[in-house]
Structures are given as C-alpha cells and as structure tokens.
Design an enzyme around this catalytic site. Structure first.
Site, PDB file in Angstrom:
ATOM      1  N   ASP A 109     -16.862   3.306   0.885  1.00 52.47           N
ATOM      2  CA  ASP A 109     -17.585   2.138   1.402  1.00 52.47           C
ATOM      3  C   ASP A 109     -18.996   2.603   1.743  1.00 52.47           C
ATOM      4  O   ASP A 109     -19.342   3.776   1.516  1.00 52.47           O
ATOM      5  CB  ASP A 109     -16.862   1.560   2.642  1.00 52.47           C
ATOM      6  CG  ASP A 109     -17.031   0.047   2.738  1.00 52.47           C
ATOM      7  OD1 ASP A 109     -18.187  -0.414   2.752  1.00 52.47           O
ATOM      8  OD2 ASP A 109     -16.010  -0.671   2.790  1.00 52.47           O
ATOM      9  N   HIS A 166     -20.622  -2.793  -1.315  1.00 45.33           N
ATOM     10  CA  HIS A 166     -20.123  -1.729  -0.427  1.00 45.33           C
ATOM     11  C   HIS A 166     -20.311  -0.359  -1.078  1.00 45.33           C
ATOM     12  O   HIS A 166     -19.414   0.486  -1.050  1.00 45.33           O
ATOM     13  CB  HIS A 166     -18.656  -1.967  -0.067  1.00 45.33           C
ATOM     14  CG  HIS A 166     -18.468  -3.107   0.904  1.00 45.33           C
ATOM     15  ND1 HIS A 166     -18.738  -2.983   2.252  1.00 45.33           N
ATOM     16  CD2 HIS A 166     -18.062  -4.384   0.717  1.00 45.33           C
ATOM     17  CE1 HIS A 166     -18.488  -4.144   2.855  1.00 45.33           C
ATOM     18  NE2 HIS A 166     -18.093  -5.017   1.950  1.00 45.33           N
ATOM     19  N   GLU A 180     -17.917  -9.213  -0.682  1.00 47.27           N
ATOM     20  CA  GLU A 180     -19.206  -9.195   0.017  1.00 47.27           C
ATOM     21  C   GLU A 180     -20.322  -8.527  -0.796  1.00 47.27           C
ATOM     22  O   GLU A 180     -21.055  -7.693  -0.277  1.00 47.27           O
ATOM     23  CB  GLU A 180     -19.045  -8.473   1.363  1.00 47.27           C
ATOM     24  CG  GLU A 180     -18.021  -9.153   2.255  1.00 47.27           C
ATOM     25  CD  GLU A 180     -17.788  -8.440   3.580  1.00 47.27           C
ATOM     26  OE1 GLU A 180     -17.661  -9.124   4.590  1.00 47.27           O
ATOM     27  OE2 GLU A 180     -17.728  -7.186   3.602  1.00 47.27           O
TER      28      GLU A 180
HETATM   29  C1  TNX Z   1     -14.800  -7.678   5.944  1.00 46.78           C
HETATM   30  S1  TNX Z   1     -12.021  -7.770   4.607  1.00 46.78           S
HETATM   31  C2  TNX Z   1     -14.622  -6.641   5.066  1.00 46.78           C
HETATM   32  C3  TNX Z   1     -14.650  -5.241   5.545  1.00 46.78           C
HETATM   33  C4  TNX Z   1     -14.950  -5.168   7.019  1.00 46.78           C
HETATM   34  C5  TNX Z   1     -14.211  -6.262   7.744  1.00 46.78           C
HETATM   35  C6  TNX Z   1     -14.416  -6.254   9.217  1.00 46.78           C
HETATM   36  C7  TNX Z   1     -13.007  -7.299   3.499  1.00 46.78           C
HETATM   37  C8  TNX Z   1     -12.553  -7.425   2.134  1.00 46.78           C
HETATM   38  N1  TNX Z   1     -14.247  -6.850   3.784  1.00 46.78           N
HETATM   39  O1  TNX Z   1     -15.586  -4.513   4.795  1.00 46.78           O
HETATM   40  O2  TNX Z   1     -14.571  -3.927   7.472  1.00 46.78           O
HETATM   41  O3  TNX Z   1     -14.668  -7.517   7.258  1.00 46.78           O
HETATM   42  O4  TNX Z   1     -13.568  -7.200   9.822  1.00 46.78           O
END
Ligand code: TNX
Length: 506
Positions: free
Chosen positions: A166, A241, A305
């Site tokens: 990440d 990420h 994301e």
């Molecule tokens: C979202 S859940 C993310 C993570 C973070 C998390 C914190 C997901 C697929 N992605 O990268 O750690 O929120 O709650």
C-alpha cells in the site's frame, strides 16, 4: 455438568448420557486424507493445560475418517460422535476433519478431561470466511501472523487475506525489484492521531517505521496456514495505493515524482500510469513472483480508491484513452484491471478486487469484494460475478466498537459486536441463482490506527468470534443473546491463547 459453549455454534447437537474421559489416555487413528490432521490434534492435546496421554497402546480411540464417497456430508462439514468408549469424526474432506477437531477441542472443559457424550452434525453455510490483515500501514511480525492464523483456525475461518502493499509500505520481497523492500518498506515517520483534521494540526512521530517478509517467511506462513486448512490470498494493489512502489520507481507514475513512502493516512493522488508500458512489465513481474509463493486460486488486485487526477493531466494516459477508443478515465481503469485479470488468468489464477473494479465494466470470471455496503455485491452478483461481502459499516474491525470517548482511536463509525453478528451476507433482493454468487464474508483489519499486535487484538476480538459464527451459519434459535452467553465461556479460550480482546460490556 453443563455443555461447553461452542463458537461457532454447530448446526445440530444431540446430547446423550455419560462422558468420554481423555484422562485415561487415548489412541488416535486416521485413514487416508485424515492423517494430515493427526499431528495437529496430538500437539493440541499434549500442549493443553491438562496434557492428554496419547499412545497406540490405549484401548480407547479417537478415529478420524474421510469418507470420500459420502455425499451426505457437505464440503468442510463433519459428523462428530462422542461415546463413552470412543470418539469418531467423519467427513468428506480433510478440512471437515480439521473443523471437527476444532469442535472436539472446544468440547474439552476448562478444568477436566471429561467430554460429554453427544452427536454433532455440522457444515458451513459459506465457503469463504475470511480475515484481511493490513501489514502495510503497520508491519506485523510473523509470530503474530501465526497467532492470528491459530485464532482463525479455532473459529473455523478459512481465508487469510494478506494486504502486503500500500502507500505506506511495500512488505513483500520481489527479487526482480529489490528496491521495493530496500526503500519501499521503510517510511521516515508516521502521522499522529486522526487523519480527518485540518492539515495545519497534523503532527508526525519522527520515527522510521519498516519491515518486510522474505520469501522464506512467506512460504513459512503459507505452510503454517495450509496445515490449518487456511488459504492465504496476497493482495497486490493496482492502479492506486501505489505510493510505496512509486517511491522506488518514480518513472512508473504519471509525473515522474519524486515520492516518499507515504507518512500520511488517506487516499493519495499518485497512482500507476496507465499509459506507460513499463508499468505493465513491472506489474507482471511482481505478479509472477507473487503467484509462485501463493498456491491459492485467487489473487487480490486491489482496485480501490484510484483517484483519476493524474490520468486526466497525463499525455500518455490520454493517448491510451484515445487509441483504445475509451470514453473516460473510468474506462481506462477498467481496461487496466481487465489487462491485469487476463494476465492472471493466463497464469491460472482468478482475480478478485474491491468493488470499484465494477466501474466501467468488469471481465467475466473476476470476483468482487464489496466494501462500500451491500450495493457493490448486489450489482456484481446480478451481473454474474462471485462476491465476498465485507460492508464497512457492518463488519469492519477498524471501526469503533463502543463509545469513541472511551475507546482507543479508530478509523470512525461504529460497528458493535452485535452489528457483526446480525449481518446477513445474502441481500434479500437477490434471486436464488444470484445468491449463489455470494461466496461468503470477510472481516477487514486496516491498521492505520493499530500500531501493534496488541491493538490489533483489541480491535479484532471478540468481533472475529461474531464474524466466524455469522459466516459459518447462525443458529437462529439462540440468536445474538445465545451467542453472547456462549461468548463468556469462549473468552477463556482466548485468554488461554493470550489474546488481548476487548472485554464484554466495556
Ligand atoms: C478504505 S476498504 C480502504 C483502506 C483503508 C480503509 C480505512 C478499502 C478497500 N480501502 O485502504 O485502510 O478504508 O477504513
């Protein structure tokens, strides 16, 4: 004598009078595939507080049998019979024997070796019962990963999703790209406190944080998990990420960098460039080395994301959109995910990704992990994709378990033990054939606010116990109050494992 509290609760238990006394010593026999469980069972019985004597000379036996021709017993299911003169576990596969052994171990009372006579028939409702551990935000030692795997085994959980890379650290040795661990596994410092505050208030601890897993360590974790019938699924995040990787290889970004391994939580703008062929060479080599380490059929490719700001301003990405005739950056992401999943398929692996991979279309055969809520899972299963349900507001372990004013800092929200227990993985709007695509459930341990194994344990337990029972198949007769009552005794098993769980009623 009261019947021991079992978690997860088996589907059916019939009691009969009498006990089987392990205190007289026991002989363990197994045939075929079931022999793979004997060593584990012997070790557990000998290492317990009241060690059990095991020898072929003892007249009374625990007999483990895999009856492959039996289609009476469902996958991973078992039948356990405890009689005064012997114990039998029958299953149609070795994992079923292992789950039967877990039930048998829970049947041993805390202060005696007398097991109540009974007949148990049991099988899981869902074949995917997973836990994600994020070791990027905070590195966790191998010994702790084994402890978590042991706890998963006790709860009949069967998938360990290892979030290895990440923005905040790359933790997997890759021989073709040594900088990933030499540089990418260490961040200079870590932000303190909660992310969602004005930037002017952000402070940092000034301490480097690092750590990674060598290939030998990974093989050892996979071996350890396999011995416990747990499959290990690695995650290699793309296209977002990616900042730890970009800190090592800035040419793989749209801007060329420079970047640092991120010290600040949250979602970052710099992602892999979708217009640069070198990115695909890099990802394919990383995937090749990852595939070699992990025998499980699924590999997680992230996909969550991914901000599109850089792609919008990047001539190479825009060229790619034009030359492929794509509509926009969402379709560019979909193309990139598709390319990665096809590459995996050519190497005999199935891809799974976060629900954002649905944006812009998804190739057939790719599975979806639904985290925004149930919606992604519903959309995916209606489109014929397999789904693992993991809604953030229902079963995430990084959310608060109680009143934030008395709890350690967490990622937000509120997910109580009861919320986890009462979650229904199959949305009622699905038809039977759509519902078949729901493979199961997964609890996620994102570690931004969990710097140590102890904090991870506090956030994870006992919610993991509720997840395990919900995924195995809830006993609707008892419901949550029954679970909570059984949990009181079950927590002594967590004590015996030295797990720092959150106390009930806190
Ligand atoms: C979202 S859940 C993310 C993570 C973070 C998390 C914190 C997901 C697929 N992605 O990268 O750690 O929120 O709650």
């Amino acid at each position: 004598m009261s019947f021991p509290s079992l978690v997860p609760m088996p589907h059916s238990i019939a009691l009969s009078p009498g006990t089987f006394d392990l205190g007289n010593g026991v002989n363990i026999t197994a045939t075929g595939e079931a022999t793979s469980v004997v060593k584990y069972l012997c070790q557990k019985l000998q290492d317990s507080v009241n060690p059990v004597k095991i020898s072929p000379d003892y007249p009374r036996s625990i007999v483990l049998t895999v009856a492959t021709s039996s289609n009476r017993i469902k996958p991973e299911g078992y039948e356990l019979t405890v009689a005064a003169d012997g114990i039998q576990i029958v299953s149609s596969d070795a994992s079923g024997i292992f789950h039967g052994v877990q039930t048998l171990l829970q049947l041993i009372p805390e202060n005696s070796l007398e097991i109540p006579c009974c007949h148990i028939e049991d099988a899981p409702q869902f074949l995917w019962r997973g836990i994600l551990l994020d070791v990027s935000r905070h590195y966790m030692p191998v010994a702790f990963i084994k402890k978590l795997i042991d706890a998963m085994a006790m709860h009949k959980l069967n998938i360990f999703h290892w979030h290895l890379v990440d923005d905040h650290g790359w933790r997997l040795q890759i021989d073709a790209y040594p900088e990933l661990t030499e540089i990418g596994s260490i961040r200079s410092q870590t932000m303190e406190g909660y992310l969602f505050r004005p930037e002017s208030e952000w402070t940092y601890d000034g301490k480097p944080h690092g750590g990674y897993y060598t290939k030998d360590e990974v093989r050892e974790v996979v071996r350890y998990a396999t011995e416990r019938f747990i499959k290990v699924m690695p995650e290699i995040e793309l296209p977002g990420h990616a900042q730890a990787a970009l800190a090592c290889y800035p040419a793989l970004s749209c801007t060329g960098g420079p970047f640092e391994v991120s010290t600040t939580w949250g979602v970052h703008k710099d992602v892999f460039c979708a217009g640069n062929e070198e990115v695909f060479t890099f990802l394919e080599k990383v995937l090749d080395e990852t595939i070699e380490l992990f025998p499980f059929e699924f590999l997680h490719i992230g996909g969550d994301e991914c901000l599109k700001d850089r792609w919008k301003a990047c001539p190479k990405c825009q060229d790619r959109i034009r030359s492929l005739g794509l509509k926009d950056e969402d379709e560019l992401q979909s193309w990139m995910v598709g390319r990665a999943t096809r590459y995996l398929a050519s190497r005999g692996k199935r891809a799974i990704g976060w629900d954002e991979i649905l944006e812009g279309g998804l190739p057939p055969g790719v599975a979806v992990m639904s985290w925004h809520g149930d919606e992604g899972g519903i959309e995916a299963s209606k489109a014929g994709h397999d789904v693992v349900m993991s809604p953030r507001d229902k079963i995430y372990f990084d959310q608060y378990q109680g009143d934030p004013s008395t709890e350690p800092l967490a990622a937000g929200g509120l997910v109580t033990l009861r919320d986890v227990y009462e979650y229904h993985p199959v949305p009622s709007c699905l038809t039977d054939s759509e519902a078949k695509h729901i493979l199961g459930v997964q609890g996620q341990i994102w570690t931004e606010y969990m710097p140590t194994p102890e904090v991870v344990e506090y956030m994870t337990f006992p919610r993991l116990c509720a997840l395990a029972e919900m995924g195995w198949g809830k006993n609707e007769v008892n419901g949550y109050p029954g679970f909570e009552r059984r949990l009181i005794e079950h927590l002594t098993r967590l004590d015996a494992m030295d797990i720092h769980y959150r106390k009930l009623g806190d």
